[in-house]
Design a protein around this motif. Structure first.
Motif, PDB file in Angstrom:
ATOM      1  N   ALA A  20       7.778  -5.908  -9.593  1.00 13.85           N
ATOM      2  CA  ALA A  20       6.846  -5.923  -8.292  1.00 13.85           C
ATOM      3  C   ALA A  20       6.670  -4.598  -8.276  1.00 13.85           C
ATOM      4  O   ALA A  20       5.739  -3.706  -7.415  1.00 13.85           O
ATOM      5  N   ARG A  21       7.887  -3.370  -8.834  1.00 20.04           N
ATOM      6  CA  ARG A  21       7.701  -1.726  -8.546  1.00 20.04           C
ATOM      7  C   ARG A  21       7.130  -1.385  -8.930  1.00 20.04           C
ATOM      8  O   ARG A  21       6.303  -0.699  -8.798  1.00 20.04           O
ATOM      9  N   VAL A  22       6.364  -1.853 -10.292  1.00 20.93           N
ATOM     10  CA  VAL A  22       6.235  -1.341 -11.778  1.00 20.93           C
ATOM     11  C   VAL A  22       4.628  -1.702 -10.990  1.00 20.93           C
ATOM     12  O   VAL A  22       2.930  -0.558 -10.823  1.00 20.93           O
ATOM     13  N   GLN A  23       4.001  -2.854 -10.315  1.00 23.51           N
ATOM     14  CA  GLN A  23       2.694  -2.618 -10.035  1.00 23.51           C
ATOM     15  C   GLN A  23       2.414  -2.263  -8.968  1.00 23.51           C
ATOM     16  O   GLN A  23       1.512  -1.437  -8.763  1.00 23.51           O
ATOM     17  N   TRP A  24       3.157  -2.406  -7.690  1.00 25.97           N
ATOM     18  CA  TRP A  24       3.991  -1.446  -6.034  1.00 25.97           C
ATOM     19  C   TRP A  24       3.328   0.310  -7.183  1.00 25.97           C
ATOM     20  O   TRP A  24       2.449   0.787  -6.337  1.00 25.97           O
ATOM     21  N   ALA A  25       4.056   0.555  -7.762  1.00 28.06           N
ATOM     22  CA  ALA A  25       3.272   1.935  -8.003  1.00 28.06           C
ATOM     23  C   ALA A  25       2.190   1.579  -8.729  1.00 28.06           C
ATOM     24  O   ALA A  25       0.705   3.010  -8.513  1.00 28.06           O
ATOM     25  N   ALA A  26       1.784   1.184  -9.391  1.00 24.75           N
ATOM     26  CA  ALA A  26       0.195   1.265  -9.925  1.00 24.75           C
ATOM     27  C   ALA A  26      -0.538   1.582  -9.150  1.00 24.75           C
ATOM     28  O   ALA A  26      -1.424   2.286  -8.564  1.00 24.75           O
ATOM     29  N   TYR A  27      -0.364   0.502  -7.709  1.00 29.74           N
ATOM     30  CA  TYR A  27      -1.781   0.029  -7.393  1.00 29.74           C
ATOM     31  C   TYR A  27      -1.426   1.877  -5.790  1.00 29.74           C
ATOM     32  O   TYR A  27      -2.112   1.921  -5.074  1.00 29.74           O
ATOM     33  N   ARG A  28       0.198   2.156  -5.401  1.00 29.98           N
ATOM     34  CA  ARG A  28       0.212   3.377  -4.660  1.00 29.98           C
ATOM     35  C   ARG A  28      -0.570   4.503  -5.720  1.00 29.98           C
ATOM     36  O   ARG A  28      -1.293   5.598  -4.467  1.00 29.98           O
ATOM     37  N   ARG A  29      -0.998   5.103  -6.951  1.00 25.32           N
ATOM     38  CA  ARG A  29      -1.479   5.980  -6.770  1.00 25.32           C
ATOM     39  C   ARG A  29      -3.135   5.609  -7.459  1.00 25.32           C
ATOM     40  O   ARG A  29      -3.631   6.298  -7.582  1.00 25.32           O
ATOM     41  N   HIS A  30      -3.237   4.845  -7.664  1.00 23.53           N
ATOM     42  CA  HIS A  30      -4.909   3.943  -7.203  1.00 23.53           C
ATOM     43  C   HIS A  30      -5.391   2.825  -6.405  1.00 23.53           C
ATOM     44  O   HIS A  30      -4.910   1.495  -7.068  1.00 23.53           O
ATOM     45  N   PRO A  31      -5.092   3.367  -5.470  1.00 27.17           N
ATOM     46  CA  PRO A  31      -5.619   2.008  -4.109  1.00 27.17           C
ATOM     47  C   PRO A  31      -6.571   1.143  -4.695  1.00 27.17           C
ATOM     48  O   PRO A  31      -6.260  -0.129  -4.185  1.00 27.17           O
ATOM     49  N   TRP A  32      -7.427   1.170  -5.711  1.00 30.01           N
ATOM     50  CA  TRP A  32      -8.402   0.266  -5.146  1.00 30.01           C
ATOM     51  C   TRP A  32      -8.089  -0.908  -6.625  1.00 30.01           C
ATOM     52  O   TRP A  32      -8.821  -2.411  -6.590  1.00 30.01           O
ATOM     53  N   MET A  33      -6.625  -0.708  -6.841  1.00 25.91           N
ATOM     54  CA  MET A  33      -6.315  -1.679  -7.769  1.00 25.91           C
ATOM     55  C   MET A  33      -5.839  -2.952  -7.780  1.00 25.91           C
ATOM     56  O   MET A  33      -6.504  -3.647  -7.654  1.00 25.91           O
ATOM     57  N   ALA A  34      -6.114  -3.067  -5.640  1.00 24.13           N
ATOM     58  CA  ALA A  34      -5.226  -4.325  -5.577  1.00 24.13           C
ATOM     59  C   ALA A  34      -6.721  -5.013  -4.792  1.00 24.13           C
ATOM     60  O   ALA A  34      -6.133  -5.889  -4.270  1.00 24.13           O
ATOM     61  N   GLY A  35      -8.279  -4.438  -4.903  1.00 22.08           N
ATOM     62  CA  GLY A  35      -9.101  -5.499  -4.441  1.00 22.08           C
ATOM     63  C   GLY A  35      -9.922  -5.825  -5.421  1.00 22.08           C
ATOM     64  O   GLY A  35     -11.077  -6.518  -6.046  1.00 22.08           O
ATOM     65  N   ILE A  36      -9.255  -6.134  -7.355  1.00 24.71           N
ATOM     66  CA  ILE A  36     -10.067  -6.310  -8.327  1.00 24.71           C
ATOM     67  C   ILE A  36     -10.329  -7.525  -8.371  1.00 24.71           C
ATOM     68  O   ILE A  36     -10.687  -8.130  -9.587  1.00 24.71           O
ATOM     69  N   THR A  37      -9.314  -8.376  -8.444  1.00 26.62           N
ATOM     70  CA  THR A  37      -8.617  -9.187  -8.456  1.00 26.62           C
ATOM     71  C   THR A  37      -8.556 -10.094  -6.939  1.00 26.62           C
ATOM     72  O   THR A  37      -7.378  -9.857  -6.239  1.00 26.62           O
ATOM     73  N   SER A  38      -9.330 -11.134  -7.063  1.00 25.68           N
ATOM     74  CA  SER A  38      -8.220 -12.641  -6.363  1.00 25.68           C
ATOM     75  C   SER A  38      -7.816 -13.310  -7.030  1.00 25.68           C
ATOM     76  O   SER A  38      -7.715 -13.930  -8.116  1.00 25.68           O
ATOM     77  N   LEU A  39      -6.855 -14.659  -6.292  1.00 28.91           N
ATOM     78  CA  LEU A  39      -5.813 -15.909  -6.255  1.00 28.91           C
ATOM     79  C   LEU A  39      -6.609 -16.640  -7.179  1.00 28.91           C
ATOM     80  O   LEU A  39      -5.999 -16.991  -8.469  1.00 28.91           O
ATOM     81  N   THR A  40      -7.662 -16.847  -6.729  1.00 29.31           N
ATOM     82  CA  THR A  40      -8.495 -17.650  -6.872  1.00 29.31           C
ATOM     83  C   THR A  40      -9.933 -17.846  -7.993  1.00 29.31           C
ATOM     84  O   THR A  40      -9.779 -18.697  -8.657  1.00 29.31           O
ATOM     85  N   ARG A  41      -9.898 -16.410  -8.561  1.00 30.89           N
ATOM     86  CA  ARG A  41     -10.387 -15.975  -9.710  1.00 30.89           C
ATOM     87  C   ARG A  41      -9.948 -14.907 -10.218  1.00 30.89           C
ATOM     88  O   ARG A  41     -10.249 -13.364 -11.000  1.00 30.89           O
ATOM     89  N   PRO A  42      -8.913 -15.101 -11.060  1.00 28.32           N
ATOM     90  CA  PRO A  42      -8.254 -13.903 -11.986  1.00 28.32           C
ATOM     91  C   PRO A  42      -9.205 -13.060 -12.918  1.00 28.32           C
ATOM     92  O   PRO A  42      -9.788 -14.393 -13.710  1.00 28.32           O
ATOM     93  N   LEU A  43      -8.997 -12.571 -13.302  1.00 27.19           N
ATOM     94  CA  LEU A  43      -9.586 -11.614 -14.633  1.00 27.19           C
ATOM     95  C   LEU A  43      -8.759 -11.781 -15.710  1.00 27.19           C
ATOM     96  O   LEU A  43      -7.689 -11.717 -15.228  1.00 27.19           O
ATOM     97  N   PRO A  44      -9.716 -11.956 -16.720  1.00 26.30           N
ATOM     98  CA  PRO A  44      -9.079 -11.978 -18.219  1.00 26.30           C
ATOM     99  C   PRO A  44      -8.145 -10.517 -18.511  1.00 26.30           C
ATOM    100  O   PRO A  44      -8.969 -10.359 -19.762  1.00 26.30           O
ATOM    101  N   SER A  45      -7.309 -10.529 -18.214  1.00 25.66           N
ATOM    102  CA  SER A  45      -6.571  -8.691 -18.199  1.00 25.66           C
ATOM    103  C   SER A  45      -5.250  -9.231 -19.159  1.00 25.66           C
ATOM    104  O   SER A  45      -4.623 -10.227 -18.169  1.00 25.66           O
ATOM    105  N   PRO A  46      -5.518  -8.880 -20.214  1.00 27.39           N
ATOM    106  CA  PRO A  46      -3.957  -8.712 -21.035  1.00 27.39           C
ATOM    107  C   PRO A  46      -2.877  -8.021 -20.355  1.00 27.39           C
ATOM    108  O   PRO A  46      -1.843  -8.606 -20.201  1.00 27.39           O
ATOM    109  N   SER A  47      -3.435  -7.028 -19.743  1.00 31.25           N
ATOM    110  CA  SER A  47      -1.901  -6.368 -18.635  1.00 31.25           C
ATOM    111  C   SER A  47      -1.645  -7.134 -17.372  1.00 31.25           C
ATOM    112  O   SER A  47      -0.497  -7.422 -17.276  1.00 31.25           O
ATOM    113  N   LEU A  48      -2.625  -8.147 -16.669  1.00 31.03           N
ATOM    114  CA  LEU A  48      -2.350  -8.861 -15.448  1.00 31.03           C
ATOM    115  C   LEU A  48      -1.912 -10.355 -16.322  1.00 31.03           C
ATOM    116  O   LEU A  48      -0.258  -9.844 -15.562  1.00 31.03           O
ATOM    117  N   LEU A  49      -1.895 -10.762 -17.755  1.00 30.82           N
ATOM    118  CA  LEU A  49      -1.210 -11.830 -18.042  1.00 30.82           C
ATOM    119  C   LEU A  49       0.116 -11.204 -18.534  1.00 30.82           C
ATOM    120  O   LEU A  49       0.652 -12.293 -18.815  1.00 30.82           O
TER     121      LEU A  49
END
Length: 358
Positions: free
Chosen positions: A213-242
């Motif tokens: 949770a803290r790693v994700q929060w730090a990433a979103y804090r530094r790059h605000p647009w990250m929080a809006g890139i994907t939805s729960l129902t339509r996840p992106l095929p991202s190795p990092s998110l996986l």
């Protein structure tokens, strides 16, 4: 009552007016983002959005190492917007019959020496553009895209805008990225590369989930647009998110949870981080649209909010605000910590329950 246009629209209209009035001519530099922000007393993102809109409309173009300049009409020399390139004798005969025009004597933009310097500058810009295209790499494209999304928000990001910042033709980008969607996925990988999960996870499910949770929060804090890139129902095929999904599921594996509950726990944790962080991006977009900070916007709502509060049955709300001294300051880090602690405390009752206990 006519609603006032957003600040960026007013900037766009003003530059168009100056071009129509002859204050700015083809090839002239338009004010920079920083200068527009100072002149109009708006945020840099608002000024950048105005220039981006002018670029999308073909009113201005970005010239590498020169800046943003007024675009010339198609098929017409950018330094002679009022002449007739298909019939130059027309201008010559007009001059012979009527003498030189008054503004041609005093207008420095029509000075041949200055025109030659500007032509030389455009030649250098074209050479620089070719050099930039040769030096273009996927890493550079992704890095610039991340910088632009950080400054203006993801909705303002476009392949054309990235190409303009890099000083290359838009089609040059497609040799390195297949589409904007592909570019966004590469941006995600770069950002999470800045905020990696530890090689060795800490002991215990709670500590592991807290780290994720803290790693994700730090990433979103530094790059605000990250929080809006994907939805729960339509996840992106991202190795990092996986990788984050794998980390969370491994943290709670072996505690007797069924697979559906395991996925739900992971989604709840991710949703908490994403839900709070989404407000950073919304604020970037709101500033770009209105030119107002959140504090300035709230001050504009004070009178209307006070009228609503005093006219309705909201005694508890009024009492809480009064006990805070009439002012509440949003602290997203505080909200994140409070929510994370409450969420983990609640999950403990599920994850640590004894086998066979309902």
């Amino acid at each position: 009552m006519v609603e006032a246009a957003p600040p960026y629209v007013r900037i766009v209209d003003d530059i168009k007016r100056r071009i129509a009035d002859g204050e700015l001519r083809a090839g002239d530099r338009v004010p920079s983002t920083r200068q527009l922000a100072r002149d109009w007393d708006v945020a840099l993102a608002t000024a950048a959005k105005a220039l981006a809109r002018l670029g999308q409309q073909g009113v201005v173009v970005a010239e590498p190492r020169v800046g943003t300049v007024v675009a010339g009409p198609p098929g017409r020399s950018p330094r002679h917007p009022h002449g007739d390139p298909d019939n130059p004798s027309r201008d010559a005969s007009h001059s012979a019959a009527h003498g030189p025009a008054h503004d041609s004597v005093h207008d420095p933009a029509r000075d041949p020496a200055r025109d030659a310097v500007r032509e030389s500058g455009r030649d250098r810009a074209r050479d620089s553009g070719r050099d930039a295209a040769r030096d273009l790499t996927r890493d550079r494209v992704v890095r610039i895209a991340v910088e632009m999304a950080d400054a203006e928000g993801l909705p303002a990001l476009s392949m054309r805008g990235v190409a303009g910042r890099l000083g290359v033709a838009t089609m040059s980008l497609y040799r390195h990225v297949g589409s904007k969607d592909d570019l966004v996925e590469l941006m995600i990988e770069q950002v999470f590369g800045e905020f990696p999960l530890p090689d060795e996870p800490p002991h215990g499910w709670r500590a592991r989930l807290e780290v994720a949770a803290r790693v994700q929060w730090a990433a979103y804090r530094r790059h605000p647009w990250m929080a809006g890139i994907t939805s729960l129902t339509r996840p992106l095929p991202s190795p990092s998110l996986l990788r984050h999904t794998e980390w969370a599921l491994a943290a709670i594996d072996g505690h007797g949870l069924d697979p559906v509950t395991m996925m739900d726990v992971h989604i709840l944790l991710y949703s908490h981080v994403q839900g709070i962080a989404a407000n950073f991006e919304l604020e970037v977009q709101a500033r770009a649209m209105t030119g107002l900070t959140d504090d300035e916007w709230m001050r504009d709502q004070d009178e209307q909010l006070a009228a609503i509060v005093t006219s309705g049955p909201y005694p508890t709300f009024v009492d809480v605000i009064a006990r805070m001294g009439g002012d509440f300051e949003f602290d997203f880090d505080r909200l994140f910590e409070l929510g994370l602690r409450a969420l983990l405390d609640g999950l403990a009752g599920i994850i640590e329950r004894q086998p066979g206990r309902d």
